[in-house]
Design a protein around this motif. Structure first.
Motif, PDB file in Angstrom:
ATOM      1  N   TYR A  28       0.843  -1.209   0.000  1.00 14.61           N
ATOM      2  CA  TYR A  28       0.000   0.000   0.000  1.00 14.61           C
ATOM      3  C   TYR A  28       0.870   1.247   0.000  1.00 14.61           C
ATOM      4  O   TYR A  28       0.676   2.159  -0.824  1.00 14.61           O
ATOM      5  CB  TYR A  28      -0.932  -0.025   1.216  1.00 14.61           C
ATOM      6  N   TRP A  29       1.843   1.307   0.920  1.00 14.97           N
ATOM      7  CA  TRP A  29       2.702   2.494   1.003  1.00 14.97           C
ATOM      8  C   TRP A  29       3.684   2.555  -0.161  1.00 14.97           C
ATOM      9  O   TRP A  29       4.052   3.642  -0.614  1.00 14.97           O
ATOM     10  CB  TRP A  29       3.430   2.523   2.347  1.00 14.97           C
ATOM     11  N   ARG A  30       4.110   1.394  -0.663  1.00  9.76           N
ATOM     12  CA  ARG A  30       5.003   1.399  -1.831  1.00  9.76           C
ATOM     13  C   ARG A  30       4.318   2.066  -3.021  1.00  9.76           C
ATOM     14  O   ARG A  30       4.926   2.873  -3.737  1.00  9.76           O
ATOM     15  CB  ARG A  30       5.408  -0.025  -2.200  1.00  9.76           C
ATOM     16  N   ARG A  31       3.038   1.736  -3.238  1.00 12.86           N
ATOM     17  CA  ARG A  31       2.305   2.337  -4.351  1.00 12.86           C
ATOM     18  C   ARG A  31       2.147   3.844  -4.154  1.00 12.86           C
ATOM     19  O   ARG A  31       2.354   4.624  -5.077  1.00 12.86           O
ATOM     20  CB  ARG A  31       0.930   1.684  -4.502  1.00 12.86           C
ATOM     21  N   ILE A  32       1.784   4.251  -2.952  1.00 14.30           N
ATOM     22  CA  ILE A  32       1.591   5.681  -2.680  1.00 14.30           C
ATOM     23  C   ILE A  32       2.900   6.446  -2.873  1.00 14.30           C
ATOM     24  O   ILE A  32       2.918   7.559  -3.421  1.00 14.30           O
ATOM     25  CB  ILE A  32       1.036   5.895  -1.257  1.00 14.30           C
ATOM     26  N   ASP A  33       4.001   5.858  -2.423  1.00 12.59           N
ATOM     27  CA  ASP A  33       5.298   6.535  -2.521  1.00 12.59           C
ATOM     28  C   ASP A  33       5.977   6.320  -3.877  1.00 12.59           C
ATOM     29  O   ASP A  33       7.043   6.878  -4.130  1.00 12.59           O
ATOM     30  CB  ASP A  33       6.230   6.060  -1.399  1.00 12.59           C
ATOM     31  N   GLY A  34       5.361   5.516  -4.734  1.00 16.48           N
ATOM     32  CA  GLY A  34       5.887   5.337  -6.079  1.00 16.48           C
ATOM     33  C   GLY A  34       7.207   4.606  -6.150  1.00 16.48           C
ATOM     34  O   GLY A  34       7.982   4.813  -7.097  1.00 16.48           O
ATOM     35  N   CYS A  35       7.483   3.723  -5.207  1.00 12.51           N
ATOM     36  CA  CYS A  35       8.760   2.993  -5.193  1.00 12.51           C
ATOM     37  C   CYS A  35       8.760   1.929  -6.294  1.00 12.51           C
ATOM     38  O   CYS A  35       7.742   1.289  -6.546  1.00 12.51           O
ATOM     39  CB  CYS A  35       8.987   2.335  -3.840  1.00 12.51           C
ATOM     40  N   THR A  73      15.119 -15.447  17.239  1.00 13.97           N
ATOM     41  CA  THR A  73      14.653 -14.690  16.087  1.00 13.97           C
ATOM     42  C   THR A  73      15.821 -14.354  15.157  1.00 13.97           C
ATOM     43  O   THR A  73      16.992 -14.458  15.534  1.00 13.97           O
ATOM     44  CB  THR A  73      13.983 -13.371  16.520  1.00 13.97           C
ATOM     45  N   ARG A  74      15.482 -13.947  13.938  1.00 10.05           N
ATOM     46  CA  ARG A  74      16.459 -13.431  12.980  1.00 10.05           C
ATOM     47  C   ARG A  74      15.847 -12.206  12.320  1.00 10.05           C
ATOM     48  O   ARG A  74      14.671 -12.224  11.932  1.00 10.05           O
ATOM     49  CB  ARG A  74      16.807 -14.476  11.907  1.00 10.05           C
ATOM     50  N   ALA A  75      16.650 -11.157  12.158  1.00 12.99           N
ATOM     51  CA  ALA A  75      16.143  -9.902  11.608  1.00 12.99           C
ATOM     52  C   ALA A  75      16.729  -9.624  10.232  1.00 12.99           C
ATOM     53  O   ALA A  75      17.905  -9.898   9.977  1.00 12.99           O
ATOM     54  CB  ALA A  75      16.471  -8.745  12.551  1.00 12.99           C
ATOM     55  N   SER A  76      15.909  -9.073   9.370  1.00 12.09           N
ATOM     56  CA  SER A  76      16.379  -8.602   8.070  1.00 12.09           C
ATOM     57  C   SER A  76      15.718  -7.262   7.775  1.00 12.09           C
ATOM     58  O   SER A  76      14.641  -6.946   8.303  1.00 12.09           O
ATOM     59  CB  SER A  76      16.057  -9.611   6.967  1.00 12.09           C
ATOM     60  N   LEU A  77      16.390  -6.477   6.938  1.00 15.47           N
ATOM     61  CA  LEU A  77      15.869  -5.162   6.558  1.00 15.47           C
ATOM     62  C   LEU A  77      15.501  -5.189   5.078  1.00 15.47           C
ATOM     63  O   LEU A  77      16.338  -5.470   4.221  1.00 15.47           O
ATOM     64  CB  LEU A  77      16.921  -4.082   6.818  1.00 15.47           C
ATOM     65  N   VAL A  78      14.218  -4.904   4.803  1.00 12.83           N
ATOM     66  CA  VAL A  78      13.730  -4.802   3.428  1.00 12.83           C
ATOM     67  C   VAL A  78      13.541  -3.323   3.121  1.00 12.83           C
ATOM     68  O   VAL A  78      12.863  -2.612   3.873  1.00 12.83           O
ATOM     69  CB  VAL A  78      12.402  -5.555   3.243  1.00 12.83           C
ATOM     70  N   GLN A  79      14.149  -2.867   2.029  1.00 14.25           N
ATOM     71  CA  GLN A  79      14.058  -1.458   1.641  1.00 14.25           C
ATOM     72  C   GLN A  79      13.539  -1.348   0.216  1.00 14.25           C
ATOM     73  O   GLN A  79      13.992  -2.071  -0.673  1.00 14.25           O
ATOM     74  CB  GLN A  79      15.426  -0.779   1.744  1.00 14.25           C
ATOM     75  N   TRP A  80      12.583  -0.448   0.016  1.00 13.35           N
ATOM     76  CA  TRP A  80      12.068  -0.173  -1.317  1.00 13.35           C
ATOM     77  C   TRP A  80      12.769   1.068  -1.857  1.00 13.35           C
ATOM     78  O   TRP A  80      12.924   2.068  -1.144  1.00 13.35           O
ATOM     79  CB  TRP A  80      10.557   0.011  -1.269  1.00 13.35           C
ATOM     80  N   THR A 140      10.658  10.503   0.144  1.00 11.27           N
ATOM     81  CA  THR A 140       9.886   9.423   0.763  1.00 11.27           C
ATOM     82  C   THR A 140      10.725   8.147   0.744  1.00 11.27           C
ATOM     83  O   THR A 140      11.777   8.082   0.104  1.00 11.27           O
ATOM     84  CB  THR A 140       8.561   9.141   0.025  1.00 11.27           C
ATOM     85  N   GLY A 141      10.247   7.141   1.439  1.00  5.83           N
ATOM     86  CA  GLY A 141      10.896   5.839   1.460  1.00  5.83           C
ATOM     87  C   GLY A 141      10.044   4.868   2.243  1.00  5.83           C
ATOM     88  O   GLY A 141       9.238   5.273   3.088  1.00  5.83           O
ATOM     89  N   VAL A 142      10.205   3.581   1.964  1.00  3.18           N
ATOM     90  CA  VAL A 142       9.481   2.541   2.690  1.00  3.18           C
ATOM     91  C   VAL A 142      10.488   1.485   3.128  1.00  3.18           C
ATOM     92  O   VAL A 142      11.295   1.016   2.309  1.00  3.18           O
ATOM     93  CB  VAL A 142       8.385   1.893   1.813  1.00  3.18           C
ATOM     94  N   GLU A 143      10.453   1.127   4.409  1.00  5.65           N
ATOM     95  CA  GLU A 143      11.362   0.121   4.955  1.00  5.65           C
ATOM     96  C   GLU A 143      10.603  -0.813   5.882  1.00  5.65           C
ATOM     97  O   GLU A 143       9.626  -0.408   6.522  1.00  5.65           O
ATOM     98  CB  GLU A 143      12.513   0.772   5.734  1.00  5.65           C
ATOM     99  N   LEU A 144      11.058  -2.061   5.950  1.00  8.44           N
ATOM    100  CA  LEU A 144      10.479  -3.049   6.862  1.00  8.44           C
ATOM    101  C   LEU A 144      11.594  -3.828   7.547  1.00  8.44           C
ATOM    102  O   LEU A 144      12.429  -4.440   6.870  1.00  8.44           O
ATOM    103  CB  LEU A 144       9.575  -4.020   6.097  1.00  8.44           C
ATOM    104  N   TYR A 145      11.615  -3.788   8.876  1.00 11.44           N
ATOM    105  CA  TYR A 145      12.439  -4.720   9.644  1.00 11.44           C
ATOM    106  C   TYR A 145      11.577  -5.959   9.881  1.00 11.44           C
ATOM    107  O   TYR A 145      10.605  -5.925  10.640  1.00 11.44           O
ATOM    108  CB  TYR A 145      12.877  -4.100  10.970  1.00 11.44           C
ATOM    109  N   ARG A 146      11.928  -7.029   9.174  1.00 11.12           N
ATOM    110  CA  ARG A 146      11.156  -8.281   9.255  1.00 11.12           C
ATOM    111  C   ARG A 146      11.849  -9.206  10.242  1.00 11.12           C
ATOM    112  O   ARG A 146      13.003  -9.594  10.054  1.00 11.12           O
ATOM    113  CB  ARG A 146      11.076  -8.938   7.876  1.00 11.12           C
ATOM    114  N   ILE A 147      11.149  -9.549  11.333  1.00 12.24           N
ATOM    115  CA  ILE A 147      11.725 -10.360  12.395  1.00 12.24           C
ATOM    116  C   ILE A 147      11.176 -11.777  12.287  1.00 12.24           C
ATOM    117  O   ILE A 147      10.026 -12.045  12.657  1.00 12.24           O
ATOM    118  CB  ILE A 147      11.417  -9.768  13.790  1.00 12.24           C
TER     119      ILE A 147
END
Length: 306
Positions: free
Chosen positions: A214-221, A238-245, A252-259
């Motif tokens: 949803y936010w990726r579309r709004i921010d045009g990534c 747990t294991r953490a990874s960072l997803v960046q658009w 603007t930017g969209v990021e997700l720390y996926r745990i």
């Protein structure tokens, strides 16, 4: 006797000086919908006397502002980075986020009006920089950060929801097409605000992938990349990874720390010498690979309103 009294007086003076040398937090009070609404304001020495950035930090349901101020770790980051923190108090421990509606005198709580009033007051008094106001929160506080992004895009420069995706009613109310920098932290094993979303009597919670899309579309990534983060504690399940658009619209930017295996929690770094963290707390595993307040501020400080 005289020497003892002198030592006691000197000790009292030193303690008094110690208290006056540090800034005391202020409790703000606003009359809204016929009742007093409050928030705790923390202004570090380095942010005093001029308009400074503001991070609004919101707790989950049935908590208190003073508890979340202590447990979130935000004030330590604010003291180091010279920004202001604000911890609002909800009505009956709940924010008005379309899926849970606390009431005042039979009327739905107007949290948006309350937040707008606080922000405008702090800007008018020259305490806060109007171009650098941010919102973050945990669980239902995360949902409230989505609400603020949608309702007050002219005041909020970026958001960082932790442990919740957005709900369907919020998407329907959101100002269509308004870009917003968004950083999310979500555990795949969250048993409260499920990573894959849910449908309940009060509505549907989108999944985390639906929310980032949803936010990726709004921010045009247009691009996406992911990287694993260093694993700091072998006892942490747990294991953490960072997803960046990438390729998003300007500012603007969209990021997700996926745990992976992460539960419903606010991640803190593993601290050497503090003993092993408990695996599998009440709401699932909690990552020790990131310090939430630090990562949130690192994201926030890149953005400002145009």
């Amino acid at each position: 006797m005289y020497c003892a009294f002198l030592r006691l007086s000197l000790a009292f003076l030193l303690v008094s000086l110690g208290f006056t040398a540090s800034r005391a937090d202020e409790t703000l009070t606003y009359r809204w919908q016929g009742i007093d609404r409050t928030a705790i304001l923390h202004i570090p020495e380095g942010a005093a006397g001029h308009a400074a950035p503001l991070a609004i930090v919101m707790y989950g349901s049935d908590d208190k502002a003073v508890n979340f101020q202590k447990n979130s770790g935000f004030d330590a980051v604010a003291d180091r980075e010279n920004f202001i923190t604000l911890y609002p108090e909800a009505i009956d421990g709940a924010w008005n986020i379309k899926s849970k509606r606390p009431a005042i005198n039979g009327e739905p709580v107007d949290d948006i009006g309350f937040f707008r009033t606080m922000i405008d007051d702090l800007v008018t008094r020259g305490i806060v920089d109007r171009e650098r106001i941010y919102a973050t929160g945990f669980s239902f506080g995360a949902l409230m950060s989505y609400t603020l992004a949608c309702a007050l895009p002219d005041r909020i420069a970026a958001i960082a929801p932790v442990a919740s995706a957005i709900n369907e009613a919020q998407v329907s109310d959101c100002k269509t097409g308004h870009p917003m920098p968004v950083m999310m932290i979500n555990g795949t094993g969250d048993e409260v605000q499920l990573y894959d979303g849910y449908i309940r009597s009060f509505g549907r919670l989108l999944s985390v992938p639906e929310t980032t899309e949803y936010w990726r579309r709004i921010d045009g990534c247009t691009g996406e990349n992911s990287k694993p983060l260093p694993h700091l504690n072998p006892h942490d399940l747990t294991r953490a990874s960072l997803v960046q658009w990438s390729g998003c619209r300007a500012n603007t930017g969209v990021e997700l720390y996926r745990i992976e295996n992460g539960g419903h929690c606010w991640p803190h770094l593993a601290v050497a010498g503090n003993g092993d963290p408990v695996d599998g707390p009440r709401f699932g595993g909690c990552s020790n690979d990131i310090e939430t307040a630090t990562e949130v501020w690192s994201f926030f400080k890149r953005y400002r309103l145009d």
